[in-house]
Scaffold this motif. Structure first.
Motif, mmCIF file in Angstrom:
data_model
loop_
_atom_site.group_PDB
_atom_site.id
_atom_site.type_symbol
_atom_site.label_atom_id
_atom_site.label_comp_id
_atom_site.label_asym_id
_atom_site.label_seq_id
_atom_site.Cartn_x
_atom_site.Cartn_y
_atom_site.Cartn_z
ATOM 1 N N VAL A 200 9.296 7.556 -1.338
ATOM 2 C CA VAL A 200 10.394 8.521 -1.481
ATOM 3 C C VAL A 200 11.122 8.711 -0.155
ATOM 4 C CG1 VAL A 200 10.926 10.945 -1.914
ATOM 5 C CG2 VAL A 200 9.373 9.720 -3.442
ATOM 6 N N ILE A 201 10.363 8.793 0.934
ATOM 7 C CA ILE A 201 10.990 8.977 2.252
ATOM 8 C C ILE A 201 11.898 7.794 2.584
ATOM 9 C CG2 ILE A 201 10.538 9.070 4.737
ATOM 10 C CD1 ILE A 201 8.017 10.709 4.073
ATOM 11 N N CYS A 202 11.414 6.567 2.343
ATOM 12 C CA CYS A 202 12.230 5.382 2.624
ATOM 13 C C CYS A 202 13.511 5.382 1.794
ATOM 14 C CB CYS A 202 11.427 4.112 2.345
ATOM 15 S SG CYS A 202 10.234 3.689 3.624
ATOM 16 N N ILE A 203 13.367 5.711 0.505
ATOM 17 C CA ILE A 203 14.543 5.732 -0.378
ATOM 18 C C ILE A 203 15.542 6.796 0.076
ATOM 19 C CG2 ILE A 203 15.326 6.244 -2.719
ATOM 20 C CD1 ILE A 203 12.665 5.007 -3.702
ATOM 21 N N LEU A 204 15.031 7.992 0.388
ATOM 22 C CA LEU A 204 15.924 9.081 0.795
ATOM 23 C C LEU A 204 16.610 8.782 2.127
ATOM 24 C CD1 LEU A 204 13.859 12.257 -0.187
ATOM 25 C CD2 LEU A 204 15.857 11.285 -1.352
ATOM 26 N N VAL A 205 15.861 8.233 3.082
ATOM 27 C CA VAL A 205 16.456 7.890 4.379
ATOM 28 C C VAL A 205 17.537 6.840 4.206
ATOM 29 C CG1 VAL A 205 16.001 6.757 6.591
ATOM 30 C CG2 VAL A 205 14.475 8.562 5.800
ATOM 31 N N CYS B 273 16.040 -0.517 10.092
ATOM 32 C CA CYS B 273 14.902 -0.888 10.946
ATOM 33 C C CYS B 273 13.672 -0.055 10.591
ATOM 34 C CB CYS B 273 15.264 -0.715 12.410
ATOM 35 S SG CYS B 273 16.496 -1.898 13.008
ATOM 36 N N TYR B 274 13.887 1.235 10.331
ATOM 37 C CA TYR B 274 12.774 2.112 9.950
ATOM 38 C C TYR B 274 12.134 1.641 8.646
ATOM 39 C CZ TYR B 274 10.429 6.107 7.845
ATOM 40 O OH TYR B 274 9.522 6.911 7.213
ATOM 41 N N VAL B 275 12.970 1.368 7.649
ATOM 42 C CA VAL B 275 12.458 0.910 6.355
ATOM 43 C C VAL B 275 11.727 -0.418 6.513
ATOM 44 C CG1 VAL B 275 13.134 0.106 4.061
ATOM 45 C CG2 VAL B 275 14.178 2.166 5.007
ATOM 46 N N LEU B 276 12.277 -1.318 7.322
ATOM 47 C CA LEU B 276 11.631 -2.610 7.554
ATOM 48 C C LEU B 276 10.247 -2.431 8.169
ATOM 49 C CD1 LEU B 276 11.819 -5.702 7.534
ATOM 50 C CD2 LEU B 276 12.954 -5.574 9.765
ATOM 51 N N ILE B 277 10.141 -1.554 9.137
ATOM 52 C CA ILE B 277 8.844 -1.304 9.787
ATOM 53 C C ILE B 277 7.837 -0.728 8.795
ATOM 54 C CG2 ILE B 277 7.684 0.136 11.506
ATOM 55 C CD1 ILE B 277 10.258 -0.147 13.221
ATOM 56 N N VAL B 278 8.283 0.213 7.963
ATOM 57 C CA VAL B 278 7.379 0.803 6.974
ATOM 58 C C VAL B 278 6.916 -0.250 5.971
ATOM 59 C CG1 VAL B 278 7.197 2.485 5.093
ATOM 60 C CG2 VAL B 278 8.364 3.103 7.216
ATOM 61 N N LYS C 45 0.823 -1.201 0.000
ATOM 62 C CA LYS C 45 0.000 0.000 0.000
ATOM 63 C C LYS C 45 0.867 1.265 0.000
ATOM 64 C CE LYS C 45 -1.832 -1.484 3.782
ATOM 65 N NZ LYS C 45 -2.602 -1.545 5.046
ATOM 66 N N MET C 46 2.167 1.087 -0.026
ATOM 67 C CA MET C 46 3.083 2.225 0.024
ATOM 68 C C MET C 46 2.991 3.047 -1.254
ATOM 69 S SD MET C 46 7.253 2.236 0.480
ATOM 70 C CE MET C 46 7.201 1.134 1.884
ATOM 71 N N LYS C 47 2.808 4.336 -1.110
ATOM 72 C CA LYS C 47 2.769 5.248 -2.244
ATOM 73 C C LYS C 47 4.165 5.819 -2.478
ATOM 74 C CE LYS C 47 -1.697 4.856 -2.697
ATOM 75 N NZ LYS C 47 -2.269 4.098 -3.825
ATOM 76 N N LEU C 48 4.593 5.818 -3.738
ATOM 77 C CA LEU C 48 5.936 6.307 -4.061
ATOM 78 C C LEU C 48 6.106 7.761 -3.667
ATOM 79 C CD1 LEU C 48 8.688 5.818 -5.388
ATOM 80 C CD2 LEU C 48 7.662 6.495 -7.574
#
Length: 433
Positions: free
Chosen positions: A360-365, A403-408, A352-355
C-alpha cells in the motif's frame, strides 16, 4: 475459492470490446477524445503505406514501418482495427503471464490473481483500447521469456531480434539473456530444469549475498558458448534483416526517424523525466552529441549493476531493469509504465511484500507523487500558468519515488534462478519438482 481463468479471460475480452465501442462514440460526440493521439499517427502512417508512400511523411511517426503495415486494415476494414489488435495483444499478455507462472509451478489460484493484476489494471485495460501499441511489445517480451524457459532458445532469438527492431528499448535485456544461456543450465538437445516456486517458499530469509551474485558473475567464464553465439547471431540477423529491408524501402529517413532519433532525442515538451527542464531551457541552442548522450551514463551504470546481480533470476531482472530504465530515461510518458506493469505479475509469487503495509505504501507513494506531477502539468498545459519550475520539482520527486519503489521491490524479493544446473544429482533435482 478458485476463480476460473476462462471466465476471467471472457470478462476481460467483453470489457475491452465495450471500451473500444465507447471510445468510438466519445470521439464522435465529445470534445475530449478517448483515442490516444499516437493512434492517429499510426493510422495516418498506415494510410500512407496503403497509398504507396513512405509512412515517415506523417510528422512525428518515429516507429518501425512494421507497425504501420500491421494497421493497413484501418484503411480497408475499419478505423478501430488497430485497437482490437492491440487489445488482443493485451489479452495475450494475460495468457502468457499464466503460462510463465504455471511453468514455474505456481498454484492455479495464485496464477489467476496475478493474471487479474494485469487484466483488471485500469491503466493496462485502457491503453490498448485507446490505441497504444505497447501491449504488442509486452506480449512478445513475455513470449521470449516463455521460449527461453522451455529451452527453445533459437525461437526466442528470432522473436527477440524482431521486437528490438519493432521497439528499440528491449535491447536492455540482451546481456541478461546471454548471461542466463549458460551451458550449466541450457544445452543443445536437453530441456532445462526449471526451479519450481514451491522449492523457495518458507525461505524468507534468503539473502542476495549468500550465493546468488557469485553464480551470476561466474557465467562470464564461458561467455562464448555455442548457444550464446547462435542466439546473438540469429537475433542480430533478424534485427539487421528488417532494418536493411526498411532502409531499402525508405532510405535514410527511416534510419533517422525510427532509430537514430531516439538516441539523440531532445524533446522540450514537459514530461515525467528530470531532464525535460534542462532540455526546455537549452532547446534553442545546439546541443553537442556528447551532451545529448550524457543522460545515458547514469542509466547505463544502473543497468550494468542490475544485469550482473540479478540475471539468473531472469523475469525479476527484466522487471528491475525496466523500472530503472524508465526512471532514468530522458523522456518519460505514461505509456512507458506498461513496460514494467506486464512484468510485475510474473514476479509477484516470489515477493515477500505484504499488501497491507509495503504494498500500500509503494502504491500510495508512486501514485500520489504522480498525481502531484499531473496537477502541475494541468496548470501548465490547460491553464497556461508559468509553473515549469514546480513541475520540474515534481519530476524530481517522481524520480525519487521510482527509486524508492525499486529498492523496496528488490529488498522484498525472494531470489531464485529460473534454471537448475543440468549436471545436478537426481536427489537435488527431486527437491525442485
Amino acid at each position: 475459492m478458485v476463480i476460473n481463468f476462462g471466465l476471467v479471460l471472457i470478462f476481460s475480452t467483453i470489457l475491452r470490446v465495450l471500451l473500444i465501442l465507447y471510445g468510438d462514440w466519445q470521439d464522435t460526440h465529445m470534445e475530449v477524445r478517448y483515442t490516444d493521439v499516437d493512434y492517429l499517427v499510426f493510422s495516418d502512417a498506415a494510410n500512407l503505406i496503403f497509398s504507396g508512400e513512405s509512412p515517415f511523411k506523417r510528422t512525428t511517426y518515429r516507429y518501425s514501418p512494421l507497425l504501420a503495415f500491421l494497421l493497413i486494415p484501418n484503411a480497408i476494414l475499419h478505423r478501430s482495427w488497430g485497437k482490437y489488435l492491440f487489445s488482443a495483444a493485451d489479452l495475450l499478455v494475460g495468457y502468457l503471464i499464466r503460462t510463465i507462472l504455471k511453468l514455474r509451478g505456481v498454484p492455479e489460484k495464485i496464477c489467476t490473481y496475478c493474471v487479474m493484476a494485469w487484466l483488471f489494471n485500469p491503466f493496462t485495460f485502457t491503453i490498448g483500447t485507446r490505441g497504444n501499441c505497447e501491449p504488442i511489445v509486452c506480449a512478445v517480451i513475455l513470449w521470449v521469456l516463455t521460449c527461453i524457459m522451455r529451452g527453445k532458445v533459437y525461437q526466442a532469438a528470432v522473436w527477440y531480434g524482431l521486437i528490438v527492431h519493432f521497439r528499440i528499448y528491449p535491447i536492455i535485456y540482451a546481456l541478461p539473456i546471454v548471461l542466463v544461456l549458460d551451458r550449466q543450465y541450457i544445452k543443445s538437445g536437453q530441456k532445462p530444469m526449471l526451479v519450481k516456486w514451491s522449492s523457495h517458499q518458507g525461505n524468507s530469509n534468503q539473502c542476495l549475498g549468500d550465493t546468488y551474485p557469485k553464480s551470476s558473475w561466474s557465467v562470464l567464464a564461458s561467455i562464448f558458448s555455442g548457444t550464446r553465439i547462435l542466439f546473438g547471431l540469429m537475433s542480430g540477423a533478424v534485427f539487421l534483416g528488417f532494418t536493411g529491408l526498411f532502409y531499402y524501402l525508405y532510405g535514410w529517413e527511416y534510419l533517422h526517424e525510427a532509430l537514430l532519433y531516439h538516441l539523440t532525442r531532445t524533446d522540450p515538451r514537459h514530461n515525467f523525466s528530470i531532464y525535460f527542464y534542462h532540455i526546455y531551457l537549452h532547446y534553442e541552442q545546439e546541443l553537442s552529441i556528447l551532451e545529448k548522450l550524457a543522460s545515458f551514463l547514469p542509466q547505463f551504470a544502473v543497468q550494468l549493476v542490475l544485469m550482473f546481480n540479478y540475471a539468473l533470476d531472469l523475469p525479476f531482472c527484466f522487471l528491475v531493469q525496466t523500472v530503472a530504465f524508465v526512471a532514468f530515461n530522458k523522456v518519460i510518458t505514461a505509456q512507458y509504465f506498461v513496460w514494467f506493469f506486464c512484468l510485475i505479475p510474473i514476479v509477484l509469487p516470489w515477493s515477500k511484500m505484504k499488501l497491507k503495509w509495503e504494498g500500500v505504501i509503494c502504491i500510495l507513494v508512486w501514485m500520489g507523487i504522480q498525481l502531484n506531477w499531473l496537477m502541475w502539468g494541468y496548470l501548465l498545459e490547460f491553464k497556461g500558468k508559468n509553473v515549469l519550475l514546480p513541475l520540474w520539482g515534481a519530476s524530481l520527486l517522481f524520480m525519487a519515488a521510482n527509486c524508492y519503489v525499486l529498492i523496496v521491490i528488490i529488498r522484498c524479493h525472494r531470489y531464485s534462478s529460473i534454471f537448475q544446473h543440468l549436471n545436478s544429482s537426481s536427489k537435488e533435482r527431486l527437491k525442485v519438482k
